[in-house]
Write a protein that holds these residues in place. Structure first.
Motif, PDB file in Angstrom:
ATOM      1  N   UNK A  67       0.836  -1.205   0.000  1.00 13.45           N
ATOM      2  CA  UNK A  67       0.000   0.000   0.000  1.00 13.45           C
ATOM      3  C   UNK A  67       0.869   1.251   0.000  1.00 13.45           C
ATOM      4  N   UNK A  68       1.947   1.240   0.777  1.00 13.81           N
ATOM      5  CA  UNK A  68       2.849   2.391   0.791  1.00 13.81           C
ATOM      6  C   UNK A  68       3.553   2.548  -0.553  1.00 13.81           C
ATOM      7  N   UNK A  69       4.040   1.458  -1.095  1.00 12.59           N
ATOM      8  CA  UNK A  69       4.794   1.522  -2.349  1.00 12.59           C
ATOM      9  C   UNK A  69       3.935   1.984  -3.520  1.00 12.59           C
ATOM     10  N   UNK A  70       2.664   1.622  -3.504  1.00 14.01           N
ATOM     11  CA  UNK A  70       1.778   1.988  -4.615  1.00 14.01           C
ATOM     12  C   UNK A  70       0.955   3.238  -4.318  1.00 14.01           C
ATOM     13  N   UNK A  71       1.036   3.739  -3.117  1.00 14.86           N
ATOM     14  CA  UNK A  71       0.239   4.886  -2.745  1.00 14.86           C
ATOM     15  C   UNK A  71      -1.143   4.518  -2.259  1.00 14.86           C
ATOM     16  N   UNK A  72      -1.426   3.235  -2.197  1.00 15.11           N
ATOM     17  CA  UNK A  72      -2.714   2.790  -1.694  1.00 15.11           C
ATOM     18  C   UNK A  72      -3.873   3.090  -2.615  1.00 15.11           C
ATOM     19  N   UNK A  99      10.766   9.865   0.957  1.00 19.99           N
ATOM     20  CA  UNK A  99      11.274  10.226   2.292  1.00 19.99           C
ATOM     21  C   UNK A  99      10.839   9.174   3.311  1.00 19.99           C
ATOM     22  N   UNK A 100       9.578   8.758   3.243  1.00 18.01           N
ATOM     23  CA  UNK A 100       9.056   7.769   4.195  1.00 18.01           C
ATOM     24  C   UNK A 100       9.785   6.437   4.053  1.00 18.01           C
ATOM     25  N   UNK A 101      10.044   6.017   2.830  1.00 14.54           N
ATOM     26  CA  UNK A 101      10.750   4.752   2.615  1.00 14.54           C
ATOM     27  C   UNK A 101      12.186   4.850   3.133  1.00 14.54           C
ATOM     28  N   UNK A 102      12.814   6.006   2.971  1.00 14.56           N
ATOM     29  CA  UNK A 102      14.156   6.202   3.537  1.00 14.56           C
ATOM     30  C   UNK A 102      14.102   6.110   5.060  1.00 14.56           C
ATOM     31  N   UNK A 103      13.065   6.688   5.668  1.00 17.78           N
ATOM     32  CA  UNK A 103      12.896   6.568   7.117  1.00 17.78           C
ATOM     33  C   UNK A 103      12.727   5.109   7.518  1.00 17.78           C
ATOM     34  N   UNK A 104      12.008   4.352   6.715  1.00 15.77           N
ATOM     35  CA  UNK A 104      11.841   2.927   6.999  1.00 15.77           C
ATOM     36  C   UNK A 104      13.177   2.204   6.990  1.00 15.77           C
ATOM     37  N   UNK A 105      14.005   2.524   6.006  1.00 16.54           N
ATOM     38  CA  UNK A 105      15.330   1.909   5.931  1.00 16.54           C
ATOM     39  C   UNK A 105      16.147   2.237   7.182  1.00 16.54           C
ATOM     40  N   UNK A 131       7.672   4.026   8.139  1.00 17.51           N
ATOM     41  CA  UNK A 131       7.396   4.775   6.908  1.00 17.51           C
ATOM     42  C   UNK A 131       5.915   5.123   6.732  1.00 17.51           C
ATOM     43  N   UNK A 132       5.033   4.272   7.224  1.00 16.15           N
ATOM     44  CA  UNK A 132       3.607   4.608   7.149  1.00 16.15           C
ATOM     45  C   UNK A 132       3.308   5.857   7.979  1.00 16.15           C
ATOM     46  N   UNK A 133       3.874   5.918   9.174  1.00 13.11           N
ATOM     47  CA  UNK A 133       3.657   7.084  10.032  1.00 13.11           C
ATOM     48  C   UNK A 133       4.297   8.341   9.448  1.00 13.11           C
TER      49      UNK A 133
END
Length: 150
Positions: A65-70, A93-99, A135-137
């Motif tokens: 959902x995050x990768x596709x924008x939901x 940015x969110x995915x970088x935070x996830x990493x 990353x969701x948050x």
């Protein structure tokens, strides 16, 4: 539907997506707290295997959902409006935070291991859980802030 109607619909859906991502992340973390407090990672029963499978599917669906924008359930006419340049930047940015959250969790577990025994399953569970929720948050926060500032 007119172009103005599509833009309004996309804006409404984007605001709802930002709220839903935050709610889903909080529920995901809350369920993990309940799950881990019951010691389910140390059991080898059919129910425990089902729970770990459900956790993995849930994490995968949240990451998709995050990768596709939901917006994969939305029409083709609204999808491009939901994934504008700002949203794509927020997602990166969110995915970088996830990493970085996964790296911090990994390092934290590494430094904890001499003092507390951490199984591979526990470590992976924590890394994936925090790497999914963070990353969701962050995405939700960035999107909500963008709509608040607009």
């Amino acid at each position: 539907m007119s172009e103005v109607g599509l833009i309004d619909k996309a804006e409404r859906l984007a605001k709802r997506r930002a709220r839903m991502f935050a709610v889903l992340a909080v529920f995901f973390l809350g369920l993990q707290a309940v799950y881990l407090s019951n010691g389910a990672l140390h059991e080898n029963t059919p129910l425990a295997r089902f729970k770990i499978g459900a956790w993995a599917v849930n994490a995968a669906l949240l990451l998709i959902a995050l990768a596709t924008g939901g917006g994969f359930l939305q029409g083709r006419d609204v999808r491009p409006l939901l994934n504008d340049e700002t949203t794509l930047a927020h997602r990166r940015i969110a995915i970088a935070w996830g990493f970085w959250t996964m790296m911090a969790t990994g390092f934290g577990l590494y430094f904890l291991s001499p003092f507390e025994e951490v199984t591979v399953r526990e470590a992976l569970h924590m890394v994936v859980t925090f790497g999914t929720a963070a990353p969701l948050l962050v995405f939700s926060y960035l999107e909500r802030r963008a709509y608040r500032d607009a």
